[in-house]
Design an enzyme around this catalytic site. Structure first.
Site, PDB file in Angstrom:
ATOM      1  N   ARG A  15     -16.495  -1.648 -49.211  1.00  0.00           N
ATOM      2  CA  ARG A  15     -16.386  -2.772 -50.135  1.00  0.00           C
ATOM      3  C   ARG A  15     -16.141  -4.066 -49.353  1.00  0.00           C
ATOM      4  NH1 ARG A  15     -11.823  -0.284 -54.015  1.00  0.00           N
ATOM      5  NH2 ARG A  15     -11.205   0.609 -52.000  1.00  0.00           N
ATOM      6  N   LYS A  75      -8.753  -3.642 -49.247  1.00  0.00           N
ATOM      7  CA  LYS A  75      -7.660  -2.709 -48.960  1.00  0.00           C
ATOM      8  C   LYS A  75      -6.554  -3.382 -48.157  1.00  0.00           C
ATOM      9  CE  LYS A  75      -7.167   0.886 -49.944  1.00  0.00           C
ATOM     10  NZ  LYS A  75      -6.407   1.333 -51.135  1.00  0.00           N
ATOM     11  N   TYR A  94      -5.326  -5.585 -52.259  1.00  0.00           N
ATOM     12  CA  TYR A  94      -4.479  -4.451 -52.636  1.00  0.00           C
ATOM     13  C   TYR A  94      -3.488  -4.191 -51.504  1.00  0.00           C
ATOM     14  CZ  TYR A  94      -7.654  -3.175 -56.457  1.00  0.00           C
ATOM     15  OH  TYR A  94      -8.402  -3.166 -57.606  1.00  0.00           O
ATOM     16  N   HIS A  96      -0.171  -1.848 -52.216  1.00  0.00           N
ATOM     17  CA  HIS A  96       0.458  -0.543 -52.463  1.00  0.00           C
ATOM     18  C   HIS A  96       1.609  -0.305 -51.477  1.00  0.00           C
ATOM     19  CE1 HIS A  96      -2.736   0.488 -55.277  1.00  0.00           C
ATOM     20  NE2 HIS A  96      -3.638   0.157 -54.364  1.00  0.00           N
ATOM     21  N   GLU A 118      -2.645  -5.101 -57.296  1.00  0.00           N
ATOM     22  CA  GLU A 118      -2.216  -4.024 -58.203  1.00  0.00           C
ATOM     23  C   GLU A 118      -1.002  -4.361 -59.049  1.00  0.00           C
ATOM     24  OE1 GLU A 118       0.020  -3.167 -54.369  1.00  0.00           O
ATOM     25  OE2 GLU A 118      -2.017  -3.806 -54.910  1.00  0.00           O
ATOM     26  N   ASP A 270      -2.618   6.316 -53.611  1.00  0.00           N
ATOM     27  CA  ASP A 270      -2.309   4.970 -53.115  1.00  0.00           C
ATOM     28  C   ASP A 270      -0.838   4.636 -53.275  1.00  0.00           C
ATOM     29  OD1 ASP A 270      -4.605   3.893 -51.983  1.00  0.00           O
ATOM     30  OD2 ASP A 270      -5.453   3.336 -53.914  1.00  0.00           O
TER      31      ASP A 270
END
Length: 372
Positions: A15, A75, A94, A96, A118, A270
């Site tokens: 991505r 990510k 993101y 996490h 998130e 995740d």
């Protein structure tokens, strides 16, 4: 503002943080977009497409991180990327953090301002930047679970939908949120015998109204989960507590009761995973076996369908990226409490309550973060 889009380096993460149409919008707002050479290749986006949209292509990743003020990724930054962060950087991706103390420590040490997709919320209580990837991961969960049940993948050799005269696989979905609903949609569509477990009766009522008698539902208790996983061929874990580590709903003793060759697809990995035996895997090596049970715990599932995921994610992130770039992060967060919920690290401090609680950090309140 100068906005950098580096190439993702996580295993099989194809991505990219922005698509050309998003670049064009940012450029139209007066911002400069710097894209690392080849960043969109895995999603089928050529460098020339970014150039047509107004981006500048840089050959070296260090140049992107070095020149940019705001970094837009997909990510969480890996260790080598975290070394490139500066106190004047705004990181939008993101993260996490709750199950990742090493990353949290490095982000805190960097002094950068880090806004996590998130934990951004919506006026209706949803998670608008997590939702599109939850939709993808949920749909993929039934798909990869069906494959993991095949003999070649060390599964039971059970076809998810069965055939006339042979019963379909029993699928248990833990959590009836976005991922769980989409996993249920695909599993039912493939003909499986599906039960969804959730602690919210309202969620179960919604699912019952949507799917009707084809779907079984169960209120979540330890006893119920233990009984269902013992009979399951495929368990799909989709539980989520925003910003916090996922609860361990499948214990090691429960695992020992499961059928040999049954499968756990842990979409919650995740956030640390919802099984005690879950550990993050990659698209290169997606599964492992514990006590005869196949575990699929890929931490970036949507990266396996990079083009679909990239466009779905960019559609959701663009309004927030524009707000951050147009107003600067302080004003953008001050004016939008839902975007402010995305702030996880700022000025060398943890700013999200769930992350602070999970990892034992003193919390920096939002008002003090905005004034820092």
């Amino acid at each position: 503002m100068r906005i950098g889009v580096p190439k993702e380096i996580k295993d099989h993460e194809d991505r990219v943080g922005l698509v050309p149409s998003s670049v064009a919008e940012l450029v139209a707002h007066g911002h400069e977009v710097l894209v690392e050479k080849g960043a969109g290749r895995g999603a089928g986006i050529a460098d020339r497409d970014f150039v047509k949209a107004g981006a500048r292509i840089l050959d070296a990743v260090d140049a992107v991180w070095g020149e940019a003020e705001m970094i837009v990724k997909v990510k969480e930054p890996l260790a080598v990327e975290r070394e490139k962060l500066r106190p004047d950087h705004l990181l939008f991706t993101y993260l996490h953090l709750a199950p990742d103390p090493d990353q949290t420590r490095d982000l805190v040490a960097s002094g950068a301002t880090c806004v996590a997709y998130e934990t951004v919320t919506s006026a209706t209580g949803g998670l608008p930047l997590l939702t599109p990837m939850s939709e993808v991961a949920g749909r993929m969960a039934a798909q990869v679970g069906a494959h993991a049940l095949e003999n070649a993948a060390k599964g039971r050799g059970v076809l998810l939908g069965g055939v006339p005269g042979v019963a379909p696989a029993k699928v248990v979905v833990l959590g009836g949120g976005v991922s769980g609903t989409h996993a249920t949609t695909i599993a039912l569509g493939m003909g499986a015998d599906v039960t969804v477990v959730d602690r919210s009766l309202d969620v179960l009522r919604r699912l019952d109204a949507r799917f009707g008698p084809r779907l079984k539902t169960a209120a979540s208790t330890r006893e119920t989960i233990a009984a269902l996983v013992a009979e399951a061929d495929l368990v799909i874990g989709t539980v989520l507590i925003p910003g916090a580590a996922a609860p361990k709903l499948i214990t090691r003793p429960m695992l020992k009761t499961m059928k040999r060759g049954s499968v756990i697809v842990d979409v919650a990995i995740d956030q640390g995973g919802c099984a005690e035996t879950s550990r993050a895997t990659t698209h290169s090596r997606p599964t492992y076996v514990v006590d005869g049970v196949v575990h699929y715990c890929v931490a970036n599932m949507p990266g396996g369908v990079a083009r679909t995921s990239t466009f779905a994610l960019s559609n959701a992130t663009l309004p927030f990226a524009l707000a951050l770039a147009d107003k600067g992060w302080r004003r953008a967060l001050a004016e939008d409490p839902h975007l402010a919920n995305g702030l996880n690290v700022c000025a060398g401090r943890v700013t999200h309550p769930a992350v602070a609680e999970a990892l034992g950090y003193d919390l920096l309140p939002l008002d003090r973060a905005l004034a820092a």
